[in-house]
Design an enzyme around this catalytic site. Structure first.
Site, PDB file in Angstrom:
ATOM      1  N   PHE A 188       0.884  -1.118  -0.004  1.00  0.00           N
ATOM      2  CA  PHE A 188      -0.009   0.084  -0.070  1.00  0.00           C
ATOM      3  C   PHE A 188       1.058   1.257   0.058  1.00  0.00           C
ATOM      4  O   PHE A 188       0.543   2.278  -0.607  1.00  0.00           O
ATOM      5  CB  PHE A 188      -0.930   0.061   1.389  1.00  0.00           C
ATOM      6  CG  PHE A 188      -1.960   1.129   1.068  1.00  0.00           C
ATOM      7  CD1 PHE A 188      -3.130   1.075   0.170  1.00  0.00           C
ATOM      8  CD2 PHE A 188      -1.783   2.015   2.331  1.00  0.00           C
ATOM      9  CE1 PHE A 188      -4.007   2.031   0.285  1.00  0.00           C
ATOM     10  CE2 PHE A 188      -2.781   3.331   2.204  1.00  0.00           C
ATOM     11  CZ  PHE A 188      -3.681   3.253   1.287  1.00  0.00           C
ATOM     12  N   ARG A 239      -5.758   6.571  14.003  1.00  0.00           N
ATOM     13  CA  ARG A 239      -4.318   7.008  13.125  1.00  0.00           C
ATOM     14  C   ARG A 239      -3.394   5.938  13.418  1.00  0.00           C
ATOM     15  O   ARG A 239      -2.790   6.078  14.703  1.00  0.00           O
ATOM     16  CB  ARG A 239      -4.030   8.473  12.853  1.00  0.00           C
ATOM     17  CG  ARG A 239      -4.971   9.150  12.208  1.00  0.00           C
ATOM     18  CD  ARG A 239      -5.156   8.696  11.037  1.00  0.00           C
ATOM     19  NE  ARG A 239      -5.990   9.378  10.004  1.00  0.00           N
ATOM     20  CZ  ARG A 239      -6.495   9.097   8.997  1.00  0.00           C
ATOM     21  NH1 ARG A 239      -6.338   7.306   8.428  1.00  0.00           N
ATOM     22  NH2 ARG A 239      -6.955   9.820   7.770  1.00  0.00           N
ATOM     23  N   GLU A 273     -14.424  12.392  -1.188  1.00  0.00           N
ATOM     24  CA  GLU A 273     -14.064  12.329   0.246  1.00  0.00           C
ATOM     25  C   GLU A 273     -15.281  13.008   1.116  1.00  0.00           C
ATOM     26  O   GLU A 273     -15.606  12.442   2.278  1.00  0.00           O
ATOM     27  CB  GLU A 273     -12.740  12.654   0.625  1.00  0.00           C
ATOM     28  CG  GLU A 273     -11.646  11.775  -0.028  1.00  0.00           C
ATOM     29  CD  GLU A 273     -11.685  10.412   0.514  1.00  0.00           C
ATOM     30  OE1 GLU A 273     -12.065  10.110   1.534  1.00  0.00           O
ATOM     31  OE2 GLU A 273     -10.990   9.398   0.134  1.00  0.00           O
ATOM     32  N   SER A 296       6.047  16.053   4.625  1.00  0.00           N
ATOM     33  CA  SER A 296       7.512  15.833   5.224  1.00  0.00           C
ATOM     34  C   SER A 296       8.522  15.279   3.918  1.00  0.00           C
ATOM     35  O   SER A 296       8.603  14.280   3.975  1.00  0.00           O
ATOM     36  CB  SER A 296       7.310  14.746   6.266  1.00  0.00           C
ATOM     37  OG  SER A 296       8.430  14.476   7.011  1.00  0.00           O
ATOM     38  N   PRO A 297       9.103  16.315   3.142  1.00  0.00           N
ATOM     39  CA  PRO A 297       9.676  15.562   2.076  1.00  0.00           C
ATOM     40  C   PRO A 297      11.202  15.124   2.522  1.00  0.00           C
ATOM     41  O   PRO A 297      11.809  14.415   1.624  1.00  0.00           O
ATOM     42  CB  PRO A 297       9.648  16.797   1.057  1.00  0.00           C
ATOM     43  CG  PRO A 297       9.918  17.832   2.063  1.00  0.00           C
ATOM     44  CD  PRO A 297       8.805  17.767   3.233  1.00  0.00           C
ATOM     45  N   GLU A 326     -13.782  -0.090   3.393  1.00  0.00           N
ATOM     46  CA  GLU A 326     -12.348   0.119   3.696  1.00  0.00           C
ATOM     47  C   GLU A 326     -12.130   0.322   5.194  1.00  0.00           C
ATOM     48  O   GLU A 326     -11.042   0.607   5.526  1.00  0.00           O
ATOM     49  CB  GLU A 326     -12.151   1.673   3.201  1.00  0.00           C
ATOM     50  CG  GLU A 326     -12.054   1.656   1.529  1.00  0.00           C
ATOM     51  CD  GLU A 326     -11.955   2.927   1.213  1.00  0.00           C
ATOM     52  OE1 GLU A 326     -11.656   3.813   1.808  1.00  0.00           O
ATOM     53  OE2 GLU A 326     -12.249   3.150  -0.193  1.00  0.00           O
ATOM     54  N   GLU A 328     -13.521   1.903   7.489  1.00  0.00           N
ATOM     55  CA  GLU A 328     -13.357   3.332   7.928  1.00  0.00           C
ATOM     56  C   GLU A 328     -14.283   3.416   9.279  1.00  0.00           C
ATOM     57  O   GLU A 328     -15.518   2.934   8.975  1.00  0.00           O
ATOM     58  CB  GLU A 328     -13.717   4.202   7.102  1.00  0.00           C
ATOM     59  CG  GLU A 328     -12.459   4.333   6.030  1.00  0.00           C
ATOM     60  CD  GLU A 328     -12.852   5.561   5.024  1.00  0.00           C
ATOM     61  OE1 GLU A 328     -11.959   6.092   4.452  1.00  0.00           O
ATOM     62  OE2 GLU A 328     -14.019   5.762   4.614  1.00  0.00           O
TER      63      GLU A 328
END
Length: 370
Positions: A188, A239, A273, A296-297, A326, A328
């Protein structure tokens, strides 16, 4: 049988080379009793009874090339089937990839139009698919092909985007020498290890260095805002990033958020969404862009598109939402804009897009209310 009759996307020479691992010589051929249509479910080709399908007949292929083609097509549900085609020298036995339950739309499928719309993205996606050949079951590839395509779309979008540069040097990516990219994990998310060297600010060149990143599909965030009632809607859910970090409070407040699917624009993803996570039917003109940015590169290859959406939020606008397929589990909360802006300062808003959007709202709140 070691020759294939190609009638669809593998007629794109560059894609065929990517999949086979080498250039494959082909000649025009035809398959009687079938014709090619655009699939009813999307822009890909299927064989439909009657007529004659025009395509290409490959040269005789060795076992490795055949295995690579079979692997790639099987991941998309196309299985090899023995047929006889009319080649340059007459009837020739060959294999053709056909979806057993393929349903046509009644409309012709165009290779040229498909290449223009999907060719570059499909080639990038094919490189990830083919890295799994010999090590991953094709069912696993099939299960995540949407993510693979979306990840490829994000790369193309980043290549085409040019941001304003008023401070610092505008050194192009081509100045970085990429010696090798390794892929220790692809799922993923995709973990990549890059071996590079690059120009330094003092004019010298860096030593060879190694960097690891997680490559994630691009995403959108949406904060619904009711300017009349001066209130916003935020969502709450568990999360994994916070849980994995050891955070004792892994349920977090955030804007509506989700990944951008292949073929979607950020705006279309934002509207979808909002419907899925908050039960809200928004319009494109309701959206105000907060920013397009890298969260956050240093270690994450992902671009976020954040929006504030003008919406109607009467009492009772919260509730439970999410897509069951999903897994959720989402709860929506309605609170005052002032309370949200305060959360950005107290630390209660610990989700970066929520903090950023709250501060943007603080700057633009009077304008939106006016």
């Amino acid at each position: 049988m070691s020759r294939y009759f190609l009638f669809g996307t593998l007629m794109h020479e560059a894609l065929l080379t990517d999949v086979a691992g080498r250039a494959v010589a082909c000649r025009p051929a035809a398959l009687a009793g079938w014709h090619v249509e655009r699939a009813a479910a999307g822009d890909w080709p299927v064989l439909v009874p009657d007529g004659q399908a025009e395509g290409l007949l490959t040269e005789s292929m060795e076992a490795e090339g055949r295995a690579r083609l079979d692997w790639y097509e099987s991941a998309f549900g196309y299985l090899p089937e023995a047929v006889e085609v009319d080649g340059p020298e007459g009837p020739v036995p060959a294999l053709v990839y056909r979806a057993p339950d393929g349903c046509g739309s009644g409309k012709a499928w165009s290779l040229a139009e498909w290449v223009a719309a999907h060719g570059a993205r499909t080639r990038l996606a094919a490189s990830e698919v083919m890295r799994g050949h010999g090590t991953v079951r094709f069912e696993e590839i099939a299960a995540r092909r949407g993510v693979i395509q979306a990840r490829a779309q994000g790369i193309l979008a980043a290549r085409e985007y040019r941001r304003l540069v008023t401070v610092g040097q505008d050194t192009p990516a081509s100045a970085v020498n990429v010696a090798e990219v390794r892929y220790p994990y692809e799922g993923f998310h995709r973990v990549e290890e890059w071996i590079i060297d690059h120009p330094r600010f003092d004019g010298s060149r860096s030593d060879r260095i190694q960097r690891a990143i997680s490559h994630v599909t691009d995403a959108v965030t949406v904060l619904p805002y009711d300017p009349g009632r001066d209130r916003v809607l935020v969502v709450e859910q568990l999360r994994m990033g916070a849980l994995a970090k050891g955070d004792p409070q892994p349920w977090m407040l955030e804007p509506v958020a989700g990944l951008i699917d292949a073929g979607e624009t950020p705006v279309r993803a934002a509207l979808r969404e909002a419907q899925e996570e908050a039960g809200m039917a928004l319009r494109p003109e309701d959206l105000h862009l907060v920013g397009r940015y890298y969260p956050s590169p240093g270690g994450l290859a992902q671009v976020l598109h954040s929006y504030v959406a003008l919406a109607d939020l009467p009492d009772g606008s919260g509730g439970l939402h999410g897509v069951a397929a999903e897994s959720e589990d989402i709860r929506a909360h309605v609170l005052s804009a002032a309370d949200l802006i305060a959360m950005a300062g107290t630390g209660e808003a610990a989700n970066a897009p929520l903090m950023l959007t709250a501060l943007w709202l603080a700057l633009n709140r009077d304008r939106l209310r006016g």
